[in-house]
Motif scaffolding. Structure first.
Motif, short mmCIF file in Angstrom:
data_model
loop_
_atom_site.label_atom_id
_atom_site.label_comp_id
_atom_site.label_asym_id
_atom_site.label_seq_id
_atom_site.Cartn_x
_atom_site.Cartn_y
_atom_site.Cartn_z
N PRO A 32 -7.03 -2.94 2.64
CA PRO A 32 -7.65 -4.25 2.40
C PRO A 32 -8.12 -4.44 0.96
O PRO A 32 -8.16 -5.58 0.48
CB PRO A 32 -8.84 -4.28 3.36
N VAL A 33 -8.46 -3.35 0.28
CA VAL A 33 -8.92 -3.47 -1.11
C VAL A 33 -7.72 -3.77 -2.01
O VAL A 33 -7.74 -4.69 -2.84
CB VAL A 33 -9.66 -2.19 -1.57
N PHE A 34 -6.63 -3.03 -1.82
CA PHE A 34 -5.43 -3.25 -2.62
C PHE A 34 -4.88 -4.67 -2.40
O PHE A 34 -4.38 -5.31 -3.33
CB PHE A 34 -4.36 -2.21 -2.26
N GLU A 35 -4.99 -5.15 -1.17
CA GLU A 35 -4.51 -6.50 -0.86
C GLU A 35 -5.17 -7.54 -1.76
O GLU A 35 -4.59 -8.54 -2.12
CB GLU A 35 -4.82 -6.82 0.62
N ALA A 41 -4.92 2.03 -8.63
CA ALA A 41 -6.07 2.95 -8.53
C ALA A 41 -6.97 2.61 -7.35
O ALA A 41 -7.88 3.37 -7.01
CB ALA A 41 -6.89 2.92 -9.81
N ASP A 42 -6.76 1.45 -6.70
CA ASP A 42 -7.60 1.07 -5.56
C ASP A 42 -6.99 1.46 -4.22
O ASP A 42 -7.64 1.32 -3.18
CB ASP A 42 -7.85 -0.45 -5.57
N VAL A 43 -5.74 1.93 -4.24
CA VAL A 43 -5.11 2.29 -2.97
C VAL A 43 -5.14 3.82 -2.81
O VAL A 43 -5.38 4.54 -3.79
CB VAL A 43 -3.66 1.73 -2.94
N ARG A 68 -13.62 5.07 -9.01
CA ARG A 68 -12.44 4.64 -8.24
C ARG A 68 -12.54 5.10 -6.79
O ARG A 68 -12.20 4.36 -5.87
CB ARG A 68 -11.17 5.21 -8.86
N LEU A 69 -13.02 6.33 -6.61
CA LEU A 69 -13.15 6.85 -5.24
C LEU A 69 -14.11 6.01 -4.42
O LEU A 69 -13.93 5.81 -3.22
CB LEU A 69 -13.71 8.28 -5.27
N ASN A 70 -15.16 5.53 -5.09
CA ASN A 70 -16.18 4.75 -4.37
C ASN A 70 -15.78 3.30 -4.13
O ASN A 70 -16.44 2.60 -3.36
CB ASN A 70 -17.52 4.83 -5.11
N LYS A 71 -14.71 2.87 -4.78
CA LYS A 71 -14.22 1.51 -4.53
C LYS A 71 -13.26 1.59 -3.33
O LYS A 71 -12.05 1.37 -3.45
CB LYS A 71 -13.51 0.98 -5.78
#
Ligand code: SF4
Ligand code: SF4
Length: 431
Positions: A32-35, A41-43, A68-71
């Protein structure tokens, strides 16, 4: 320099899991974040590459990797759809702990986790005082979602509708709930979790009412601690482990036959993260945690597979439409999808109508919602639209955290949709 070497060596404990990612990129289609961001870096794949690079000393920016890990919502959509079976959220949780150990926990997080969350009596008192004072800073914003907005501006809470803390926490209702009960069935311990105790006591009350109705002896230790997920997600294993031990002392496994929760996140944490995170602790602790995890069930699983659901008599009124949102921690983490729907089907006065993509993440993700509220809202808006498209009277979901975020989303506009836990619908039919 030697500290960076140490960090890289610690990350090597995840190497076997990290290299199992074949970089196919299939996680892109479900994240859902990458979408929303379309950033690699978000996937999951991108984050795993960053971790590998840190482990292999290809670059030395642990702070950047940590950001990035926390996003990430830790929703597990990537892991549930990964053809290689990469345990993505397990890797992320452990990597957050390793990198936080290197970077050190911030002062404010130390106060929140170690001086408040890790001390259940102190935490209870702070929320109790907050509940008393909240009327001075909150204005009711929507009757159906029972939300309120802040009168004053706050950088973290601005623009949100929040569900206020309950005037009376669940634990203060226990004596009255149990007063006349004389059940004789198996012993069921109830782990309430922070959100049910402090925000949605009505869900705890409904759960106990149902358990007593089914003749189970209900054990509810007072001053229960948090399951530890907020601390663990922030990389604070010290607080997490202290809460595991604290709760284990309150819930001695030999004293009950089952442990039930009505919070998807607590169930998933007790069943999966507790065993995974105590692996290198003492054998005694590992054994206790494993026994407790085996006995732990979500209330809908418990009713379906152990108690047996009672089909309630038909109501004379036209059934109300209810739609169900699958919490990630129940559906994707534990594969529990059918049982909450069975609970709804057994409840009188409701008819289930599925929304589009019922297991699409609502965008809550714990602290993700605090730090990435714009993204969290964009993801939540899709859930809101899918809920509203059903024309439902009620949205039901088995996770109090999802209930909070969906309440916030629905309160933006003029929604007349009620938000309930499936156990509340079932409990309504019990006289
Ligand atoms: S995490 Fe799984 S789905 Fe994503 S790139 Fe790696 S192997 Fe493919
Ligand atoms: S856990 Fe969810 S938000 Fe995080 S990378 Fe996987 S799919 Fe994306």
């Amino acid at each position: 320099m030697s500290e960076m070497k140490d960090l890289s060596n610690q990350l090597r404990t995840l190497e076997e899991q990290l290299v199992s990612c074949m970089k196919c990129g299939m996680c892109q289609s479900v994240c859902p974040v990458f979408e929303q961001t379309h950033k690699e870096a978000d996937v999951a794949r991108g984050k795993l590459v960053l971790l590998e690079s840190l482990m292999n000393d290809i670059f030395d920016n642990p702070d950047g990797v940590n950001k990035r890990l926390n996003k990430c919502l830790l929703c597990g959509s990537c892991a549930a759809n990964c053809p290689s079976g990469v345990k993505v959220t397990d890797i992320f949780i452990k990597a957050r702990a390793i990198i936080t150990g290197y970077l050190k926990l911030s002062f404010i997080k130390k106060i929140i986790f170690r001086k408040m969350l890790a001390q259940p009596k102190v935490f209870d008192w702070i929320i109790h005082m907050g509940a008393k004072l909240q009327k001075f800073v909150l204005t009711p914003s929507n009757d159906h979602t029972q939300t309120a907005s802040l009168k004053i501006l706050s950088p973290l809470l601005n623009h949100r509708s929040i569900v206020p803390a309950a005037d009376i926490p669940f634990q203060k209702s226990i004596d009255q709930l149990m007063a006349k009960a004389k059940p004789t069935g198996p012993r069921v311990a109830f782990f309430s979790g922070c959100l049910i105790d402090k925000i949605f006591p009505r869900v705890g009350i409904a759960t106990v009412k149902v358990l007593l109705h089914h003749n189970f002896q209900v054990i509810i230790p007072r001053n229960q601690g948090c399951c530890g997920i907020p601390a663990l997600a922030a990389g604070d294993t010290l607080t997490f482990l202290s809460l595991v031990k604290y709760n284990l002392d309150l819930f001695p496994v030999e004293k009950f036959d089952y442990l039930v929760t009505a919070c998807a996140t607590c169930t998933s944490t007790l069943k999966k993260l507790w065993p995974s995170m105590v692996q290198n602790q003492t054998p005694g602790l590992e054994k206790q945690v494993s026994l407790l995890a085996e006995k732990t069930l979500d209330i809908s699983q418990f009713l379906s597979s152990v108690a047996g659901l009672e089909l309630q008599s038909e109501s004379s009124e036209t059934p109300k439409i209810v739609t169900y949102h699958d919490p990630c921690h129940l559906a994707k983490s534990l594969g529990v999808r059918k049982e909450p729907r069975d609970v709804i089907h057994a409840s009188s006065g409701y008819t289930l109508k599925e929304m589009a993509d019922p297991d699409r993440c609502c965008g809550m993700g714990g602290s993700f919602n605090l730090y990435h509220y714009d993204l969290s809202s964009k993801i939540g808006k899709i859930k809101k639209e899918n809920i509203e498209a059903t024309g439902c009277h009620t949205i039901a979901t088995s996770c109090p955290a999802c209930m909070m975020h969906i309440s916030d989303m629905l309160s933006k506009g003029s929604s007349h949709i009620d938000i309930k836990h499936p156990i509340e619908l079932y409990a309504q039919g019990i006289k």
